[in-house]
Design a protein around this motif. Structure first.
Motif, PDB file in Angstrom:
ATOM      1  N   VAL A  35      20.110   1.303 -13.086  1.00  0.00           N
ATOM      2  CA  VAL A  35      20.898   2.547 -13.094  1.00  0.00           C
ATOM      3  C   VAL A  35      20.818   3.173 -14.495  1.00  0.00           C
ATOM      4  CG1 VAL A  35      23.204   3.542 -12.780  1.00  0.00           C
ATOM      5  CG2 VAL A  35      22.426   1.677 -11.286  1.00  0.00           C
ATOM      6  N   SER A  36      20.495   4.467 -14.522  1.00  0.00           N
ATOM      7  CA  SER A  36      20.341   5.234 -15.776  1.00  0.00           C
ATOM      8  C   SER A  36      19.342   4.602 -16.740  1.00  0.00           C
ATOM      9  CB  SER A  36      21.693   5.459 -16.460  1.00  0.00           C
ATOM     10  OG  SER A  36      22.445   6.373 -15.697  1.00  0.00           O
ATOM     11  N   GLN A  37      18.320   4.002 -16.171  1.00  0.00           N
ATOM     12  CA  GLN A  37      17.234   3.468 -17.000  1.00  0.00           C
ATOM     13  C   GLN A  37      16.358   4.619 -17.508  1.00  0.00           C
ATOM     14  OE1 GLN A  37      13.325   1.553 -15.588  1.00  0.00           O
ATOM     15  NE2 GLN A  37      14.842  -0.059 -15.360  1.00  0.00           N
ATOM     16  N   ALA A  38      16.230   5.675 -16.696  1.00  0.00           N
ATOM     17  CA  ALA A  38      15.345   6.767 -17.106  1.00  0.00           C
ATOM     18  C   ALA A  38      15.885   8.121 -16.645  1.00  0.00           C
ATOM     19  CB  ALA A  38      13.949   6.523 -16.549  1.00  0.00           C
ATOM     20  N   PRO A  39      17.119   8.462 -17.012  1.00  0.00           N
ATOM     21  CA  PRO A  39      17.641   9.769 -16.596  1.00  0.00           C
ATOM     22  C   PRO A  39      16.963  10.888 -17.393  1.00  0.00           C
ATOM     23  CG  PRO A  39      19.199   8.695 -18.063  1.00  0.00           C
ATOM     24  CD  PRO A  39      18.075   7.725 -17.851  1.00  0.00           C
ATOM     25  N   SER A  40      17.113  12.118 -16.912  1.00  0.00           N
ATOM     26  CA  SER A  40      16.518  13.271 -17.613  1.00  0.00           C
ATOM     27  C   SER A  40      17.658  14.219 -17.986  1.00  0.00           C
ATOM     28  CB  SER A  40      15.548  13.984 -16.667  1.00  0.00           C
ATOM     29  OG  SER A  40      16.298  14.589 -15.617  1.00  0.00           O
ATOM     30  N   PRO A  41      17.362  15.208 -18.841  1.00  0.00           N
ATOM     31  CA  PRO A  41      18.426  16.168 -19.207  1.00  0.00           C
ATOM     32  C   PRO A  41      19.059  16.805 -17.970  1.00  0.00           C
ATOM     33  CG  PRO A  41      16.521  16.454 -20.620  1.00  0.00           C
ATOM     34  CD  PRO A  41      16.112  15.454 -19.594  1.00  0.00           C
ATOM     35  N   ALA A  42      18.282  16.937 -16.902  1.00  0.00           N
ATOM     36  CA  ALA A  42      18.827  17.576 -15.691  1.00  0.00           C
ATOM     37  C   ALA A  42      19.816  16.660 -14.977  1.00  0.00           C
ATOM     38  CB  ALA A  42      17.679  17.921 -14.741  1.00  0.00           C
ATOM     39  N   THR A  43      19.716  15.361 -15.201  1.00  0.00           N
ATOM     40  CA  THR A  43      20.561  14.429 -14.424  1.00  0.00           C
ATOM     41  C   THR A  43      21.586  13.674 -15.265  1.00  0.00           C
ATOM     42  OG1 THR A  43      18.913  12.642 -14.692  1.00  0.00           O
ATOM     43  CG2 THR A  43      18.731  14.000 -12.706  1.00  0.00           C
ATOM     44  N   TRP A  44      21.405  13.587 -16.593  1.00  0.00           N
ATOM     45  CA  TRP A  44      22.210  12.618 -17.346  1.00  0.00           C
ATOM     46  C   TRP A  44      23.674  13.016 -17.582  1.00  0.00           C
ATOM     47  CZ3 TRP A  44      18.098  12.688 -21.759  1.00  0.00           C
ATOM     48  CH2 TRP A  44      18.251  13.808 -22.581  1.00  0.00           C
ATOM     49  N   GLY A  45      24.001  14.292 -17.377  1.00  0.00           N
ATOM     50  CA  GLY A  45      25.417  14.680 -17.433  1.00  0.00           C
ATOM     51  C   GLY A  45      25.989  14.734 -18.843  1.00  0.00           C
ATOM     52  N   ASN A  46      27.318  14.799 -18.863  1.00  0.00           N
ATOM     53  CA  ASN A  46      28.049  14.981 -20.118  1.00  0.00           C
ATOM     54  C   ASN A  46      27.967  13.743 -21.019  1.00  0.00           C
ATOM     55  OD1 ASN A  46      30.341  15.028 -21.935  1.00  0.00           O
ATOM     56  ND2 ASN A  46      31.069  16.768 -20.709  1.00  0.00           N
ATOM     57  N   ARG A  47      27.835  13.977 -22.328  1.00  0.00           N
ATOM     58  CA  ARG A  47      27.743  12.871 -23.290  1.00  0.00           C
ATOM     59  C   ARG A  47      29.003  11.990 -23.288  1.00  0.00           C
ATOM     60  NH1 ARG A  47      24.609  12.418 -27.957  1.00  0.00           N
ATOM     61  NH2 ARG A  47      23.621  14.373 -27.440  1.00  0.00           N
ATOM     62  N   ASP A  48      30.157  12.617 -22.994  1.00  0.00           N
ATOM     63  CA  ASP A  48      31.412  11.845 -22.988  1.00  0.00           C
ATOM     64  C   ASP A  48      31.487  10.880 -21.814  1.00  0.00           C
ATOM     65  OD1 ASP A  48      32.433  12.988 -25.254  1.00  0.00           O
ATOM     66  OD2 ASP A  48      33.215  14.724 -24.148  1.00  0.00           O
ATOM     67  N   ARG A  49      30.795  11.251 -20.730  1.00  0.00           N
ATOM     68  CA  ARG A  49      30.811  10.391 -19.539  1.00  0.00           C
ATOM     69  C   ARG A  49      29.453  10.480 -18.836  1.00  0.00           C
ATOM     70  NH1 ARG A  49      35.091  11.858 -18.399  1.00  0.00           N
ATOM     71  NH2 ARG A  49      36.559  10.243 -18.867  1.00  0.00           N
ATOM     72  N   PRO A  50      28.457   9.733 -19.395  1.00  0.00           N
ATOM     73  CA  PRO A  50      27.107   9.840 -18.814  1.00  0.00           C
ATOM     74  C   PRO A  50      27.115   9.480 -17.331  1.00  0.00           C
ATOM     75  CG  PRO A  50      27.078   8.555 -20.860  1.00  0.00           C
ATOM     76  CD  PRO A  50      28.513   8.784 -20.512  1.00  0.00           C
ATOM     77  N   ARG A  51      26.309  10.210 -16.565  1.00  0.00           N
ATOM     78  CA  ARG A  51      26.236   9.951 -15.106  1.00  0.00           C
ATOM     79  C   ARG A  51      25.488   8.666 -14.790  1.00  0.00           C
ATOM     80  NH1 ARG A  51      24.060  15.348 -13.319  1.00  0.00           N
ATOM     81  NH2 ARG A  51      25.874  16.687 -13.312  1.00  0.00           N
ATOM     82  N   ASN A  52      25.799   8.090 -13.640  1.00  0.00           N
ATOM     83  CA  ASN A  52      25.042   6.926 -13.135  1.00  0.00           C
ATOM     84  C   ASN A  52      23.857   7.472 -12.353  1.00  0.00           C
ATOM     85  OD1 ASN A  52      27.505   6.024 -13.902  1.00  0.00           O
ATOM     86  ND2 ASN A  52      27.684   4.532 -12.261  1.00  0.00           N
ATOM     87  N   VAL A  53      22.683   7.409 -12.941  1.00  0.00           N
ATOM     88  CA  VAL A  53      21.521   8.026 -12.300  1.00  0.00           C
ATOM     89  C   VAL A  53      20.618   6.935 -11.702  1.00  0.00           C
ATOM     90  CG1 VAL A  53      19.546   9.548 -12.666  1.00  0.00           C
ATOM     91  CG2 VAL A  53      21.641   9.874 -14.018  1.00  0.00           C
ATOM     92  N   PRO A  54      20.352   7.012 -10.388  1.00  0.00           N
ATOM     93  CA  PRO A  54      19.487   5.983  -9.790  1.00  0.00           C
ATOM     94  C   PRO A  54      18.059   6.123 -10.284  1.00  0.00           C
ATOM     95  CG  PRO A  54      19.983   7.701  -8.183  1.00  0.00           C
ATOM     96  CD  PRO A  54      20.777   8.037  -9.419  1.00  0.00           C
ATOM     97  N   LEU A  55      17.368   5.007 -10.427  1.00  0.00           N
ATOM     98  CA  LEU A  55      15.939   5.044 -10.775  1.00  0.00           C
ATOM     99  C   LEU A  55      15.112   5.112  -9.506  1.00  0.00           C
ATOM    100  CD1 LEU A  55      13.832   4.621 -13.174  1.00  0.00           C
ATOM    101  CD2 LEU A  55      13.707   2.266 -12.358  1.00  0.00           C
ATOM    102  N   VAL A  56      15.535   4.343  -8.510  1.00  0.00           N
ATOM    103  CA  VAL A  56      14.750   4.195  -7.286  1.00  0.00           C
ATOM    104  C   VAL A  56      15.409   4.974  -6.158  1.00  0.00           C
ATOM    105  CG1 VAL A  56      13.846   2.506  -5.621  1.00  0.00           C
ATOM    106  CG2 VAL A  56      14.042   1.889  -8.031  1.00  0.00           C
TER     107      VAL A  56
END
Ligand SMILES: Cc1ncc(COP(=O)(O)O)c(C=O)c1O
Length: 440
Positions: A154-175
């Motif tokens: 989870v959030s191994q390789a998020p992008s600016p479009a997916t990573w969300g706010n710096r205060d609360r980074p999003r949980n971005v799936p890799l697969v």
């Protein structure tokens, strides 16, 4: 055979590979254009491809070979063991000897278990933390790589479009298809930002089994974690009854007792892998007795039943023990000093050529970034398409000049190397930086 014929042989091999392996490779990180380089043989710090071209190997199978290739002592011992069998449905003396070595070498290890990869070591660490605390969630750093397992991806390789706010980074799936339940059980922290990280952790204090941390995460820039960040996290875990699980799959090569020895911290669990196999597949998880005892099959209530067909096989343990006995404090110091020479040499090359680049690293690893300043976290490491293009030009140049690098433009050193190989790489960086400056 002419060069032309051999070149055709490589591309023909790739054509065959494309029919049976997705993308023609078994590991994405080995893909190159127009096809992966095919190894023929390797010895010491030299690797020869099918075309017969020899290169100096600064990739060392993604930091797993500390003595380079075909180390004579490892070859001798493994060859002898091959004659005696490779895997038994019996325990062996070598696994006990190797466990004794690791437990005396790493201060935070009372007990340990061998597994088969770094991925598996981290997975067992997480599951042991859950079994110990009875809690479901884990926290990890944004962009950190801990292997191929649902939760740590989870959030191994998020992008600016997916990573969300710096205060609360999003949980971005890799697969694609990662279950929502796996995403919901992972808490993402910004690297080296204790204030934000603690605020985020505070929101999950009832549910967190562990914080998983790499003290110099390669994908987050190969920068050492600030002691302030590490201690803030360690204190938080102690205060809230969560565990600190360190991932030293790569960083164990930095110090005799692991990179943790530099920070004066005692993690509850530590995952190892890569170099502890002496060139063969392995992983290990170790730590505090009470915590490791969740794996104890003799306990009244077995909290975490654990096994593995090839775990502690005598080939990996024989090779690993010899590799580590030879990689003593003196050998580590020599390699780290050599790496410092490489880092300073690359900095000098950047200054001389005026290239827009920088270099980070520690222990026996460095990483070059096409950035003006050394990135401090994953968001700063993230490369624009133009930076990616220039990095590719640089990597292709180094490859053509006879240097095999890790695909992020990271290098790790091995004990057969001397100033000669290091200085040769620095010279190739000078011409490489000139090239990318021209293409800017
Ligand atoms: C820090 C870290 N942890 C875990 C892993 C996973 O190890 P393995 O590839 O042996 O499964 C890696 C692999 O690159 C790694 O770099």
């Amino acid at each position: 055979m002419s060069t032309q014929d051999v070149a055709t042989q490589s591309s023909e091999l790739y054509e065959r590979a494309l029919k049976v392996l997705p993308g023609g490779v078994s590991r994405n990180t080995l893909l190159r254009d127009p096809h992966p380089a095919y190894a023929d043989q390797a010895s010491g710090c030299h690797i020869v491809d099918l075309e017969g071209k020899s290169r100096i190997d600064f990739a060392n199978n993604m930091a797993s070979l500390v003595h380079g290739h075909a180390d004579p002592d490892i070859v001798r011992a493994v060859s002898a063991q091959l004659e005696r069998g490779t895997a038994y449905t019996m325990a062996t003396e070598i696994e006990v000897r190797y466990a004794e070595h690791l437990c005396s070498r790493i201060e935070s290890f009372d007990k340990m278990r061998f597994v088969n990869s770094g991925t598996e070591a981290v997975m067992v660490g997480m599951k042991a933390a859950r079994a110990w605390t009875g809690r479901p969630k884990i926290a990890k750093v944004e962009g950190a790589y801990h292997g191929g397992y649902d939760y740590v991806e989870v959030s191994q390789a998020p992008s600016p479009a997916t990573w969300g706010n710096r205060d609360r980074p999003r949980n971005v799936p890799l697969v694609h298809g990662t279950p929502q339940s796996a995403l919901s059980d992972v808490v993402i922290l910004p690297f080296n930002d204790p204030e934000r990280a603690i605020k985020i952790l505070d929101e999950h204090c009832e549910d967190l089994a562990c914080v998983l941390l790499d003290l110099m995460p390669h994908r987050v820039g190969l920068q050492l974690a600030d002691p302030e960040f590490v201690h803030a996290i360690r204190d938080w875990t102690v205060r809230h009854g969560a565990l600190l699980v360190l991932d030293e799959v790569v960083t164990f090569r930095c110090e005799h007792g692991g990179l943790q020895a530099r920070y004066d911290i005692h993690p509850d669990l530590t995952a190892l892998g890569k170099m502890i196999g002496g060139g063969f597949p392995i992983g290990a998880i170790g730590g505090r007795s009470e915590v490791m005892d969740v794996l104890n099959p003799r306990a009244k209530r077995v909290l975490y039943p654990h096994s593995g067909t090839f775990s502690a096989n005598p080939i990996s343990t024989t090779a690993g023990l010899i590799a580590l006995e030879k990689f003593d404090a003196e050998a580590i110091k020599r390699l780290n000093t050599l790496t410092k020479r490489l880092l300073l040499g690359i900095e000098d090359a950047i200054r001389k050529t005026g290239a827009r680049a920088c270099v980070s690293g520690g222990g026996s690893m460095i990483r070059v970034h096409i950035k003006e300043h050394v990135p401090h976290n994953y968001r700063e490491v993230f490369a624009s398409p133009e930076e990616q293009y220039r990095l590719k030009v640089l990597l292709d140049h180094l490859f053509d000049e006879g240097f095999l690098m890790i695909n992020t433009c990271a290098a790790c050193l091995s004990t057969p190397m001397t100033e000669v190989e290091v200085d040769a790489l620095i010279s190739a960086f000078v011409t490489g930086f000139e090239k990318i400056t021209e293409t800017a």
